[in-house]
Design an enzyme around this catalytic site. Sequence first.
Site, mmCIF file in Angstrom:
data_model
loop_
_atom_site.group_PDB
_atom_site.id
_atom_site.type_symbol
_atom_site.label_atom_id
_atom_site.label_comp_id
_atom_site.label_asym_id
_atom_site.label_seq_id
_atom_site.Cartn_x
_atom_site.Cartn_y
_atom_site.Cartn_z
ATOM 1 N N ASP A 225 -0.438 3.448 -5.261
ATOM 2 C CA ASP A 225 -0.985 4.710 -5.754
ATOM 3 C C ASP A 225 -0.204 5.192 -6.968
ATOM 4 O OD1 ASP A 225 -2.721 4.686 -3.621
ATOM 5 O OD2 ASP A 225 -1.510 6.047 -2.392
HETATM 6 N N1 URA Z 1 -0.351 3.032 1.205
HETATM 7 C C1 URA Z 1 -0.573 4.171 0.524
HETATM 8 O O1 URA Z 1 -1.001 5.151 1.103
HETATM 9 N N2 URA Z 1 -0.292 4.201 -0.775
HETATM 10 C C2 URA Z 1 0.219 3.156 -1.458
HETATM 11 O O2 URA Z 1 0.449 3.246 -2.669
HETATM 12 C C3 URA Z 1 0.438 1.968 -0.743
HETATM 13 C C4 URA Z 1 0.149 1.924 0.589
#
Ligand code: URA
Length: 238
Positions: free
Chosen positions: A104
Amino acid sequence: MVMRLDKLLAHYGIGTRKEVKNYIRKGFVTVNGSIIKKDDFKVDYETDKIIFDGELITYKPYVYIMLNKPAGYVSATKDNVHPTVVDLIYGYEQYDLFPVGRLDLDTEGLLLLTNDGDFAHKLLAPSRHHSKLYYACVEGIMEENDILKFKEGITIDHYRCQSSNLSIIKTEDNTSEVLIEIFEGKFHQVKKMVESVGKKVTYLKRLQMKNLKLDTSLQIGKFRELSEDELVDLMNDL
Ligand code: URA
């Protein structure tokens, strides 16, 4: 592996295809000790000794880069709003690098970039169940019962996640520090899993993918190529 001399040199980063053709015609390139002036001359980059202007060309078709991703960068090759993880990598412009999966925008930590599609596909394929380990700071107290729920398989968006491992590092003042190991990669999976047990991820960092650990000496935003050993280990059982 055999390819055209001009293509190889351009891909190596010597210059554009046109510039490279000129260098070749002018006699800047030797292959196994002989000057080669034909741009379509076929070379085997694994066995031929190719020298450009005194420099030995050690061409590799694929590169594998470990990035310690900072928050604020999109895991994509292009974006209209935010800078991308590819913008952080320099010196590899001739390789069409792309991130292996996504973190993310606000997630930090281990992200691989490569131009090897087959490798990326195998590392990410849900059927292969490769482990991904995250460190998370959480608002709320994670409890023993949450460990059991993670083990049983949390349901998010009507999807029952595979069994995952939660370990609690510490809890204090309505916050928790935890490690979460998952074996698939659904969208926002870790955040949603934590949310489903009534808490909220406030910080997330990926520490490991399969047997590859984030190099702790790699500062945030910095990158390096995987070592030979790391690559061999990662490719093993992929
Ligand atoms: N899970 C998430 O919620 N975000 C990420 O970036 C990776 C795994």
